[in-house]
Design a protein around this motif. Sequence first.
Motif, PDB file in Angstrom:
ATOM      1  N   ASP A 147       0.891  -1.117  -0.075  1.00  0.00           N
ATOM      2  CA  ASP A 147       0.063  -0.101  -0.029  1.00  0.00           C
ATOM      3  C   ASP A 147       0.783   1.320   0.114  1.00  0.00           C
ATOM      4  O   ASP A 147       0.422   2.331   0.295  1.00  0.00           O
ATOM      5  CB  ASP A 147      -0.879  -0.048   1.105  1.00  0.00           C
ATOM      6  CG  ASP A 147      -0.235  -0.196   2.457  1.00  0.00           C
ATOM      7  OD1 ASP A 147       0.796  -0.101   2.343  1.00  0.00           O
ATOM      8  OD2 ASP A 147      -0.958  -0.281   3.314  1.00  0.00           O
TER       9      ASP A 147
ATOM     10  N   ALA B  56      -4.787  -3.037  -2.682  1.00  0.00           N
ATOM     11  CA  ALA B  56      -3.951  -2.310  -1.844  1.00  0.00           C
ATOM     12  C   ALA B  56      -4.647  -1.396  -1.143  1.00  0.00           C
ATOM     13  O   ALA B  56      -4.537  -1.162   0.147  1.00  0.00           O
ATOM     14  CB  ALA B  56      -2.819  -1.879  -2.828  1.00  0.00           C
ATOM     15  N   PHE B  57      -5.643  -0.793  -1.732  1.00  0.00           N
ATOM     16  CA  PHE B  57      -6.436   0.526  -1.225  1.00  0.00           C
ATOM     17  C   PHE B  57      -7.360  -0.177   0.142  1.00  0.00           C
ATOM     18  O   PHE B  57      -7.381   0.162   1.055  1.00  0.00           O
ATOM     19  CB  PHE B  57      -7.474   0.860  -2.359  1.00  0.00           C
ATOM     20  CG  PHE B  57      -7.981   1.996  -1.784  1.00  0.00           C
ATOM     21  CD1 PHE B  57      -7.472   3.023  -1.212  1.00  0.00           C
ATOM     22  CD2 PHE B  57      -9.481   2.250  -1.781  1.00  0.00           C
ATOM     23  CE1 PHE B  57      -8.281   4.125  -0.433  1.00  0.00           C
ATOM     24  CE2 PHE B  57     -10.275   3.167  -1.485  1.00  0.00           C
ATOM     25  CZ  PHE B  57      -9.702   4.374  -0.664  1.00  0.00           C
TER      26      PHE B  57
ATOM     27  N   LYS C 248      -6.532  -3.117   1.653  1.00  0.00           N
ATOM     28  CA  LYS C 248      -5.658  -3.240   2.673  1.00  0.00           C
ATOM     29  C   LYS C 248      -5.422  -2.068   3.544  1.00  0.00           C
ATOM     30  O   LYS C 248      -5.069  -2.245   4.682  1.00  0.00           O
ATOM     31  CB  LYS C 248      -4.257  -3.927   2.364  1.00  0.00           C
ATOM     32  CG  LYS C 248      -3.320  -4.391   3.052  1.00  0.00           C
ATOM     33  CD  LYS C 248      -2.189  -5.014   2.380  1.00  0.00           C
ATOM     34  CE  LYS C 248      -0.735  -4.908   3.275  1.00  0.00           C
ATOM     35  NZ  LYS C 248       0.128  -5.539   2.511  1.00  0.00           N
ATOM     36  N   TYR C 249      -4.982  -1.124   2.670  1.00  0.00           N
ATOM     37  CA  TYR C 249      -4.613   0.257   3.366  1.00  0.00           C
ATOM     38  C   TYR C 249      -5.678   0.727   4.363  1.00  0.00           C
ATOM     39  O   TYR C 249      -5.485   1.017   5.475  1.00  0.00           O
ATOM     40  CB  TYR C 249      -4.390   1.249   2.203  1.00  0.00           C
ATOM     41  CG  TYR C 249      -4.200   2.759   2.783  1.00  0.00           C
ATOM     42  CD1 TYR C 249      -2.974   3.038   3.385  1.00  0.00           C
ATOM     43  CD2 TYR C 249      -4.998   3.810   2.133  1.00  0.00           C
ATOM     44  CE1 TYR C 249      -2.920   4.438   3.874  1.00  0.00           C
ATOM     45  CE2 TYR C 249      -4.860   5.047   2.553  1.00  0.00           C
ATOM     46  CZ  TYR C 249      -3.882   5.370   3.610  1.00  0.00           C
ATOM     47  OH  TYR C 249      -3.832   6.784   3.933  1.00  0.00           O
TER      48      TYR C 249
END
Lengths: 106, 375
Positions: B90, B198-199, B201-202
């Motif tokens: 991320d 990734a977003f 997860k972030y």
Amino acid sequence: MVSFMELQESFRAPFLQLAWQRHGRIADLVGRGDAAELRSAASELHCLSGEASMLDFGVVADLARHAEEAARQGDRPRLSKLIADLHTAIEAVQAGGQATAGETGG
Amino acid sequence: MIRVVTVDDSSLSRMILKKVLEADGDIEIVGTASNGFEAVPRIQEHKPDVVTMDIDMPGPNGLETIERIMHTCPVPILVVTGERLGPETDLGFRAVQLGALDFMSKPSIADEGSMVRLRAQVRALAGTPVFLHTEDRESPSKAERVPSLPDAPPFSIVAIASGTGGPKSVATILSSLPPNFGAPIVIVQQVPDRFSNAFAKYLQSLTPLKVTTVDAMPHDCVPGEVLLPGSDAHVYFPRRGVVVGIHGDPYAGQRPSSTVLLRSIAETYGADSVGILLSGTGDDGIEGLAAMRSTGALTLAESPSSAAIGDAPAAAVKCGAASRALPAQMIANCLVSAMAAMNSKTTAPPSHDASIASVIDPIPTMAAPRGRGGL
């Protein structure tokens, strides 16, 4: 408009110069081989992978990425094999006939 | 001419970026830096319109360098970096959190589209107002609560549309919401599809609320759940409490489309909802926000002066789609305050208790355009 082939050709020489420098440093770091040196080798491999990827030298990019993974995992046998394969792949780029995406190995 | 400074530890990458960026003749590389130490003096020397920034560098890495730049000589920063940005990490969102406006992968000379996108994004970000990062620039603290008033329209869902520069504002809002927040929050953040995981997860790293990616199976959403689009899909509410991902045609060039989401919310929740439009450059979401406002829903835009990129929120306010512009932290404070008021009522159902609409000064409702067709 500059074609892809012209662009790739214009960067072949500087890529090779840098790739051989990096390969030499990587082999040296792995040969000395404590954990810190493996991390440095991984960083060099990451850069090599990125540069090869930008220029569409796909085989070098893929091998360098796999080698980076091996370095981060401390997998020395796999790393040594991949570094040898990288040498061959860079030689192929030097010969001028290979290493675009779609021919990837590793 | 758009003036660019490139920060990258690879001399070859800098050469390639120069070739790619200068190809159309309207962008000029005026300076380069090979590490984070060199970056600040180069920027102070050249005062570029945009900085392209690698992340993985020796010494201070890109994230540290971005933070340093934004605290000393703020400038629009576009992160242009290698493969590690992908779904596994991320870093791109961390970079935006620290002040970068956007991120993208390094271009490949074999992919004309990647080179065109890079030049287009540099043009889009050039001249974007950016500000010195201090703690007090229109950034109310989390402790600065907004009083909520009783007997006002309720809300039972929050929908957020966010574009370039928006992840930082999304993070500000989500990280301020308590674990018992009593409404689902659905977010469309415009990011390249490969960064959607990734977003998620972030965001999950920022909030105790459960972050769920919506897929093609209908999903019963629950209060306190954060809902994100699945890969390359619209988010759609066929009825209250049920959300589904739909791989329909792009709407106005976007999939997921914020307008598809917000129109869906307008049709299923009506006034019982809050619509929020954050930082961005285009018009995605404005039409949907207007549809929400026409039902009586509360619609907010991020304050253009505090947004990373204020174009989209300013347009939403100007056309009447947003009833009010507030800094992201104040938006979060409003949501928290209203929810606390709703929770404090024990006799009436939550959906009839509290409001955030009455704690702000609304712009008079305009005839909101119904816009183009749906899916």
